[in-house]
Design an enzyme around this catalytic site. Structure first.
Site, short mmCIF file in Angstrom:
data_model
loop_
_atom_site.label_atom_id
_atom_site.label_comp_id
_atom_site.label_asym_id
_atom_site.label_seq_id
_atom_site.Cartn_x
_atom_site.Cartn_y
_atom_site.Cartn_z
N HIS A 1 13.36 1.10 4.58
CA HIS A 1 12.72 -0.22 4.48
C HIS A 1 12.03 -0.46 3.14
CE1 HIS A 1 9.47 2.48 5.47
NE2 HIS A 1 8.59 1.55 5.17
N ASP A 2 11.81 0.60 2.36
CA ASP A 2 11.16 0.48 1.06
C ASP A 2 12.13 0.61 -0.11
OD1 ASP A 2 8.55 0.07 1.91
OD2 ASP A 2 8.08 2.21 2.00
N GLU B 1 5.98 11.22 4.99
CA GLU B 1 6.37 10.51 3.76
C GLU B 1 5.41 10.97 2.67
OE1 GLU B 1 6.94 5.98 2.08
OE2 GLU B 1 5.16 6.48 3.23
N ASP C 1 12.05 -17.17 17.75
CA ASP C 1 10.96 -17.52 16.83
C ASP C 1 11.24 -17.04 15.40
OD1 ASP C 1 10.56 -14.79 17.02
OD2 ASP C 1 8.46 -14.92 17.67
N ASP D 1 3.22 7.86 7.42
CA ASP D 1 3.23 7.05 6.20
C ASP D 1 2.31 7.67 5.14
OD1 ASP D 1 4.07 4.39 5.06
OD2 ASP D 1 1.91 4.12 4.96
N ASP E 1 5.77 5.23 13.90
CA ASP E 1 5.19 5.29 12.55
C ASP E 1 3.69 5.51 12.68
OD1 ASP E 1 5.40 5.02 9.69
OD2 ASP E 1 7.04 3.62 10.06
#
Length: 560
Positions: A329-330, A256, A25, A199, A98
């Site tokens: 990822h950031d 974080e 997908d 986070d 996370d």
């Protein structure tokens, strides 16, 4: 300092949407991750940090959670997740989830209830305020552009959202909300996970009264961040979280924490205070940002990088613990940002890996870093998916009339989608990530840069990472040694030592595409030494001087 498993570990971050798609997908999923666990085991990592897989409408790619106890349909089922945990533990791998609890999705049932009326039992789960003089309650700006407040006509009040307007901030002043969060954490801990990556956890305490941020110059951009970062009750909340949710489990926590400095990090990570085990700080990834913030590009000076890492290495030497990372990822791809992703891609990727893995702290590998994946340059803003990037582009180009070419250059360098293009498994269509249409385009260089090629080439970046990880398991000096910097003013080479009892490592790193010379200090000359690892074929040992080729890295093991 005490021994802990998380100090000796190497952590690998999976961004599930882009890792491996099992059903065609175009979206990575949990069965896809399971199919690649042997790859991760062979790499040698110990811990997997899994970016959010909870139920979410995906406004911010899963960091907007609508149900903390369910799995997102895109990724699979709870049964799939439970099988993932079992398969990881069967291979000796640990799983870190996370934890996103500064905010939820606006589609979470707490918020759906909260916005119904001012006397709803869930109203105080979020931060609601009446307007002021027909405007927002204060002048804080969202980190994703625009105001941090959203008007809701149903109750004629505004709710706070430091991020997207679909990510309302939770009200940590409410003890009932806090207990709901601790219960949810125990739900996952009781399933057997090994910890949490938290986070923006230092945003959960806001300054009393939510005052305006000062703006004496009348600037357009006022963040208000000093009023919602490292707030007055943050230590109380984290210590309560430890007591209520974490104390009975042998798990690790990493917070974080944008805007945190060394002295604050010592408080957060001091083992006697029971808050978090380590923090992600952002100072080193802000060194190439100008006064206008992240998108205001400026060249990175090596001395700035050295000063920053040295400050953190020495600052947390006796109290606390460092997280070591150059991308996630950031953040953009590290070989594109700190190295040379063209002529010296392999050499500079290995050099940067050496730099990070020889420091004191726990190294984090972001998916694809170990094969030297690079930043991407999509032709059009229409090809980008990240909400932060799209909001910034709209604000700068459509609202403020800035030059779209200049704005796109900032996106090519700093955009978060650089890290989110699909993992490049092989040289087949879409890099072997999916048999369908990928949710975001694959980097066109997948035919040259992919895991299949890297695994088959014994001189690849991948096999170099395997060696680095193996050395960490065999050499206590890498985990516990003291850090000292040499030639701190040199703009071309980064040299440091690690010392533990009679063992010393001398780490030489050339950050340029030209040859550089290093004069070995007299106190290290004449010592018995051997090469522990290097990214070029090189002769054994050193004399009075070492000549470093472009992006060369050499680590010498010295016996005192």
């Amino acid at each position: 300092m005490k021994k802990h498993w998380w100090k000796e570990s190497v952590i690998y971050q999976i961004y599930p949407r882009s890792f491996m798609d099992s059903n065609g997908d175009g979206i990575g999923d949990i069965p896809g991750i399971i199919s690649k666990l042997d790859y991760l085991k062979d790499l040698g990592v110990d811990v997997i940090w899994l970016s959010p897989v909870y139920k979410s409408p995906n406004d911010d790619n899963g960091y907007d959670i609508s149900d903390y106890r369910e799995i997102m349909d895109d990724f699979g089922t709870m049964e799939d997740w439970e099988l993932l945990l079992k398969e990881m533990h069967d291979r000796g791998l640990k799983l870190i989830m996370d934890l996103v609890v500064n905010h939820s999705s606006d589609e979470h049932h707490w918020f759906v209830e909260s916005r119904k009326s001012k006397d709803n039992p869930y109203r105080d789960y979020y931060i609601w305020r009446p307007g002021k003089d027909g405007k927002e309650p204060n002048n804080w700006k969202s980190t994703f552009s625009g105001s941090a407040w959203q008007y809701d006509e149903n109750t004629d009040e505004y709710f706070l959202h430091i991020f997207s307007k679909k990510q309302p901030d939770l009200n940590w002043e409410n003890p009932k909300l806090r207990q709901e969060i601790y219960d949810m954490m125990k739900f996952w801990l009781d399933k057997g996970i090994d910890g949490f990556r938290m986070d923006v956890i230092n945003f959960i305490s806001k300054v009393d009264g939510l005052p305006d941020a000062p703006n004496p110059d009348g600037k357009k951009y006022v963040s208000g961040s000093k009023y919602f970062m490292n707030g007055p009750k943050i230590h109380d909340f984290l210590q309560e979280m430890h007591r209520e949710a974490l104390a009975d489990y042998n798990v690790m926590t990493v917070g974080e924490m944008p805007g945190v400095n060394v002295e604050q990090a010592k408080l957060y990570t001091d083992e006697s205070r029971n808050e978090v085990n380590m923090v992600f700080q952002f100072e080193h990834v802000d060194l190439d940002s100008g006064p206008g913030g992240k998108w205001d590009l400026k060249p990175l000076r090596l001395t700035d990088l050295k000063n920053n890492f040295t400050k953190w290495q020495t600052g947390l030497e006796d109290i606390g613990w460092n997280s070591l990372y150059l991308n996630n990822h950031d953040q953009p791809r590290m070989v594109s940002r700190f190295g040379d992703d063209q002529q010296y891609r392999v050499e500079s990727a290995k050099m940067l890996a050496t730099f990070l893995h020889m420091l004191k702290g726990t190294p984090y590998i972001y998916q694809g870093e170990e094969i030297g994946m690079t930043n991407v340059r999509f032709d059009s803003i229409a090809d980008y998916k990240d909400i932060e990037t799209l909001n910034m582009y709209n604000e700068k180009v459509k609202q403020n009339g800035e030059d779209p070419k200049k704005v796109m250059e900032s996106i090519y360098v700093k955009g978060r989608d650089n890290a989110r293009t699909p993992f490049q498994w092989d040289d087949t269509e879409n890099g072997g990530f999916t048999t369908g249409t990928p949710w975001i385009q694959v980097n066109p260089n997948y035919k040259e840069i992919n895991a299949k090629q890297a695994v088959e080439d014994e001189n690849s970046i991948y096999h170099y990472y395997r060696k680095l990880i193996q050395h960490r398991k065999e050499q206590p000096v890498i985990v516990d040694g003291r850090y000292d910097i040499l030639v701190p003013e040199d703009e071309n080479i980064y040299v440091y030592t690690r010392t533990l009892e009679s063992q010393k490592l001398l780490v030489l790193l050339n950050f340029t595409n030209e040859e550089q010379a290093f004069e070995v200090p007299l106190n290290l000359q004449g010592k018995k030494n051997e090469i522990l690892i290097s990214n070029y074929k090189t002769s054994e040992g050193y004399g009075s001087q070492v000549s470093l080729r472009p992006y060369e890295a050499i680590v010498y093991l010295i016996e005192e």
